[in-house]
Design an enzyme around this catalytic site. Sequence first.
Site, PDB file in Angstrom:
ATOM      1  N   ARG A  26      84.742  58.935 -19.538  1.00 47.13           N
ATOM      2  CA  ARG A  26      85.907  59.125 -19.565  1.00 47.13           C
ATOM      3  C   ARG A  26      86.411  60.893 -20.056  1.00 47.13           C
ATOM      4  NH1 ARG A  26      84.979  54.049 -20.256  1.00 47.13           N
ATOM      5  NH2 ARG A  26      86.651  52.606 -19.960  1.00 47.13           N
ATOM      6  N   GLN A 167      87.390  48.092 -17.754  1.00 49.89           N
ATOM      7  CA  GLN A 167      87.214  48.931 -16.713  1.00 49.89           C
ATOM      8  C   GLN A 167      88.637  48.770 -15.822  1.00 49.89           C
ATOM      9  OE1 GLN A 167      83.566  47.973 -14.811  1.00 49.89           O
ATOM     10  NE2 GLN A 167      82.446  48.915 -16.273  1.00 49.89           N
ATOM     11  N   ASP A 313      78.741  43.953 -23.363  1.00 49.10           N
ATOM     12  CA  ASP A 313      77.565  44.671 -22.718  1.00 49.10           C
ATOM     13  C   ASP A 313      76.235  44.644 -23.673  1.00 49.10           C
ATOM     14  OD1 ASP A 313      78.784  45.799 -20.544  1.00 49.10           O
ATOM     15  OD2 ASP A 313      79.343  47.709 -21.434  1.00 49.10           O
ATOM     16  N   ARG A 344      73.685  38.446 -15.525  1.00 40.99           N
ATOM     17  CA  ARG A 344      73.003  38.521 -16.743  1.00 40.99           C
ATOM     18  C   ARG A 344      72.709  37.101 -17.435  1.00 40.99           C
ATOM     19  NH1 ARG A 344      75.446  44.149 -19.186  1.00 40.99           N
ATOM     20  NH2 ARG A 344      73.990  45.582 -17.816  1.00 40.99           N
ATOM     21  N   ARG A 385      70.074  47.018 -19.471  1.00 36.16           N
ATOM     22  CA  ARG A 385      70.126  46.374 -20.670  1.00 36.16           C
ATOM     23  C   ARG A 385      69.319  45.280 -20.812  1.00 36.16           C
ATOM     24  NH1 ARG A 385      73.939  49.410 -22.678  1.00 36.16           N
ATOM     25  NH2 ARG A 385      76.000  50.094 -21.456  1.00 36.16           N
TER      26      ARG A 385
END
Length: 432
Positions: A26, A167, A313, A344, A385
């Site tokens: 950002r 998002q 996340d 995930r 991740r």
Amino acid sequence: MDYRVNPGGCLRGQISVPGDKSISHRVVMLGAIADGVTEAEGLLEGADVLATIAAFQSMGVHMEGPDRGHLRIEGVGLRGLRAPSDIIDCGNSGTAMRLLAGLLAGQEFSCTLTGDASLRRRPMGRVLAPLAQMGAAIEAEDGRAPLHIHGRPLQGIHYDLPVASAQVKSAILLAGLYATGDTCVREPAPTRDHSERMLQGFGQPVRVEGAQRCLRSAGHLRGQSLRVPGDISSAAFFLLGASIAPKSDLLLEGVGINPTRTGIVEILTRMGARIDLLRLREVGGEPVADLRVRYAQLRGIDIPTRLVPLAIDEFPAIFIAAAAAEGVTRIRGAEELRVKESDRIAVMAAGLRTLGIAVEELADGAIIHGGVLGGGEVASHGDHRIAMAFAMAGLVARESVRITDCTNVATSFPNFAELARTAGLDLEVQTS
């Protein structure tokens, strides 16, 4: 590139994690379309953020750096971007693609956004639908990249997000900078608010009315100087490792503790983790603290659904915490995990089963029976991740754990392996 982690060891000492990825994206975006110069310190130099920098450079924005976290941006103003000479490659970054879709929808030129194979598989329909309501003209086959954006005038809308997504919210607000009238987004549950905070810092008022965020374009942004705090999503893996490995005592310096991002701390604490927040302060409009984490025997819990968007996340780390805990952990309301860099839920469940943990996979989560982790080879499916989460699992595994396809760790945490070794993880980097 693969990781091999040998069992044993603990995490001790004092470390600093890289700058927050969400904030770094950002900073680059708003600095590029602001009037004047923006100077940023602590910027993440991962592949995802570098892709965002390259995107704006291709649209005529001059930047110096990043160099050891410092980036100087010579903003061109809201209407100063130029049509890129080539397709914009967002790499592996869903944040870059979705936010750029909003920011570029109201420009006076056309462009195309693409990404790597993983990003091209990720659904973009949830961001394209509200942008279309604003008048955007974006072509995407089956709602996936490449996105062909034909810039045109936009109209503000009032939009209720069907699923909590920072998002999508951010893309709509960025499009609102180029729209006439008010642009308002209502979210069903709180999500990270970095866009709202940073827009305010750059001089664009954002009205917060309960669950609704509204703006009316002020017509310009002002460049500023700021520091990016450490990324709590990166810190999460060290919070995990130090919580599950006996004799661990680790201090993480200067980590952002934005209340829309601290779900990982609350979830681990509910599981019995010993995490202390020290030296609370504010940096660049964001709350920051040093986090001290020490070993504790974790216990399984039912994770409150209200915490899911605040830790979305960090769930790969939470899956590992659940596997190392006593008892059963239930995760529900996390269907968003299905459309991340990988599915995930499915990938974590498969990896845990490889290590001997019983997992019941659900459409929107999982039921994880804590136990003793064995060794074996786990596929990360190119998900950064997941690779880092299973690396930390190696601390308490009975045998070595090999994690394949770890190259994308560089998207968010370029020095992960080096820092983890410094803290005490017995990790080897192997060429596939």
